[in-house]
Design a protein around this motif. Structure first.
Motif, PDB file in Angstrom:
ATOM      1  N   SER A  35       0.848  -1.185   0.219  1.00 40.21           N
ATOM      2  CA  SER A  35      -0.071  -0.066   0.049  1.00 40.21           C
ATOM      3  C   SER A  35       0.779   1.197  -0.059  1.00 40.21           C
ATOM      4  CB  SER A  35      -0.924   0.001   1.240  1.00 40.21           C
ATOM      5  OG  SER A  35      -0.317   0.156   2.203  1.00 40.21           O
ATOM      6  N   ARG A  37       0.251   5.408   0.975  1.00 41.63           N
ATOM      7  CA  ARG A  37      -0.776   6.639   1.484  1.00 41.63           C
ATOM      8  C   ARG A  37      -0.828   7.628   0.517  1.00 41.63           C
ATOM      9  NH1 ARG A  37      -1.827   8.519   7.110  1.00 41.63           N
ATOM     10  NH2 ARG A  37       0.104   7.294   7.890  1.00 41.63           N
ATOM     11  N   HIS A  87      -2.621  -2.695   7.278  1.00 41.90           N
ATOM     12  CA  HIS A  87      -2.013  -1.165   6.907  1.00 41.90           C
ATOM     13  C   HIS A  87      -2.841  -0.154   7.594  1.00 41.90           C
ATOM     14  CE1 HIS A  87      -0.141  -3.235   3.335  1.00 41.90           C
ATOM     15  NE2 HIS A  87      -0.821  -4.020   3.935  1.00 41.90           N
ATOM     16  N   ILE A  90      -1.333   0.646  10.706  1.00 39.53           N
ATOM     17  CA  ILE A  90      -0.060   1.331  10.613  1.00 39.53           C
ATOM     18  C   ILE A  90      -0.127   2.839  10.261  1.00 39.53           C
ATOM     19  CG2 ILE A  90       2.070   1.514   9.306  1.00 39.53           C
ATOM     20  CD1 ILE A  90       2.036  -0.705  11.388  1.00 39.53           C
ATOM     21  N   TYR A  91      -0.916   3.125   9.165  1.00 39.87           N
ATOM     22  CA  TYR A  91      -1.060   4.492   8.902  1.00 39.87           C
ATOM     23  C   TYR A  91      -1.696   5.243   9.983  1.00 39.87           C
ATOM     24  CZ  TYR A  91       0.078   3.115   4.101  1.00 39.87           C
ATOM     25  OH  TYR A  91       0.743   2.515   2.960  1.00 39.87           O
ATOM     26  N   ALA A  97       4.176   7.596   7.925  1.00 39.26           N
ATOM     27  CA  ALA A  97       4.307   6.520   7.105  1.00 39.26           C
ATOM     28  C   ALA A  97       3.551   6.704   5.855  1.00 39.26           C
ATOM     29  CB  ALA A  97       3.669   5.289   7.799  1.00 39.26           C
ATOM     30  N   CYS A 100       3.375   0.773   2.981  1.00 39.62           N
ATOM     31  CA  CYS A 100       3.617  -0.416   4.041  1.00 39.62           C
ATOM     32  C   CYS A 100       3.687  -1.557   2.984  1.00 39.62           C
ATOM     33  CB  CYS A 100       2.260  -0.271   4.804  1.00 39.62           C
ATOM     34  SG  CYS A 100       2.333  -1.415   6.102  1.00 39.62           S
ATOM     35  N   HIS A 102       3.973  -5.731   2.655  1.00 42.92           N
ATOM     36  CA  HIS A 102       3.837  -7.145   3.460  1.00 42.92           C
ATOM     37  C   HIS A 102       4.214  -8.221   2.425  1.00 42.92           C
ATOM     38  CE1 HIS A 102       2.467 -10.467   5.731  1.00 42.92           C
ATOM     39  NE2 HIS A 102       1.828 -10.658   4.759  1.00 42.92           N
ATOM     40  N   THR A 172      10.742   0.345  12.099  1.00 42.39           N
ATOM     41  CA  THR A 172       9.564   0.307  11.342  1.00 42.39           C
ATOM     42  C   THR A 172       9.149  -0.928  10.559  1.00 42.39           C
ATOM     43  OG1 THR A 172      10.712   1.297   9.217  1.00 42.39           O
ATOM     44  CG2 THR A 172       9.977   2.813  10.880  1.00 42.39           C
ATOM     45  N   THR A 182       5.973  -7.205   7.776  1.00 42.15           N
ATOM     46  CA  THR A 182       5.273  -6.066   7.274  1.00 42.15           C
ATOM     47  C   THR A 182       6.375  -4.830   7.905  1.00 42.15           C
ATOM     48  OG1 THR A 182       3.023  -6.817   7.534  1.00 42.15           O
ATOM     49  CG2 THR A 182       3.318  -4.331   7.501  1.00 42.15           C
ATOM     50  N   TRP A 184       7.219  -0.735   7.068  1.00 43.39           N
ATOM     51  CA  TRP A 184       6.537   0.739   6.532  1.00 43.39           C
ATOM     52  C   TRP A 184       7.771   1.680   6.575  1.00 43.39           C
ATOM     53  CZ3 TRP A 184       5.596  -1.824  11.105  1.00 43.39           C
ATOM     54  CH2 TRP A 184       6.053  -1.255  12.101  1.00 43.39           C
ATOM     55  N   ALA A 191      10.440   2.296   2.142  1.00 42.86           N
ATOM     56  CA  ALA A 191       9.874   1.111   2.631  1.00 42.86           C
ATOM     57  C   ALA A 191      10.416  -0.056   1.852  1.00 42.86           C
ATOM     58  CB  ALA A 191       8.329   1.170   2.665  1.00 42.86           C
TER      59      ALA A 191
END
Length: 211
Positions: A35, A37, A87, A90-91, A97, A100, A102, A172, A182, A184, A191
């Protein structure tokens, strides 16, 4: 030609990462999810059940961080990854971040299997590559957070949220038993770099123990 992943549009960069990870055996079949952001509290994430070696820019959905609602999908049949909840966590926890990633890495899964039952972390080797996580101490003692796997992925996300709200991780990154890492970062490129670094650290550790 793009100099870094951050020079590409987010979905194009994610598709490139997916092909790369698939070629390395880190996203076999349809496993794994990625992913990035977006603006206004949203993030792009891989659609569920898609072969990761063949993703294109249409195989992503735009999801709202706040409540997990899908706000945009190019292909009507696309559904968000089962691990969207992780996800989102995490965000929400780490506003800086921007990406992300995985995957399912064999060396990481083996490292988690070797950890004692109930262990909450894995000690990473104190070698030069740990600097890739901005750790600059001499012979640092750095732990990778370890979480139990659950069929209900939302429970994993709740566990992550509860622990990290109390104590921020040293790196991270996190690991789920019998599942995968995972990672980020503050950018897509960071990442990606850190995913490579974590795989290197765990591979080094496995080979050092086998000598």
């Amino acid at each position: 030609m793009a100099q870094t992943l951050d020079d590409l549009p987010p979905r194009a960069a994610l598709a490139e990462i997916a092909r790369d990870f698939h070629a390395r055996g880190w996203m076999a079949g349809t496993a794994g999810n990625l992913s990035a952001r977006a603006d206004d509290g949203h993030f792009w994430i891989t659609a569920s059940g898609m072969p990761k070696g063949r993703l294109d820019e249409l195989d992503f959905l735009l999801v709202r961080v706040k409540d997990g609602e899908v706000v945009e999908r190019v292909r009507p049949e696309n559904k968000p990854s089962a691990e969207t909840a992780i996800h989102r966590a995490i965000y929400a926890l780490f506003p800086a971040a921007r990406a992300c990633l995985h995957g399912h890495v064999v060396t990481a899964a083996i490292a988690a299997d070797r950890a004692k039952k109930g262990a909450k972390s894995l000690r990473l080797p104190a070698i030069e590559m740990i600097k890739g996580f901005d750790i600059w101490q001499q012979n640092p003692k750095v732990d990778l957070p370890l979480f139990e796997n659950h069929l209900d992925v939302a429970k994993i996300a709740r566990d992550i949220d509860a622990r990290f709200k109390k104590t921020k991780p040293a790196v991270t990154a996190l690991m789920v038993r019998a599942h995968g890492p995972t990672i980020w970062g503050a950018s897509l490129q960071q990442a990606y770099n850190r995913f490579e670094i974590l795989e290197y650290l765990l591979r080094y550790q496995a080979q050092a123990r086998a000598r």
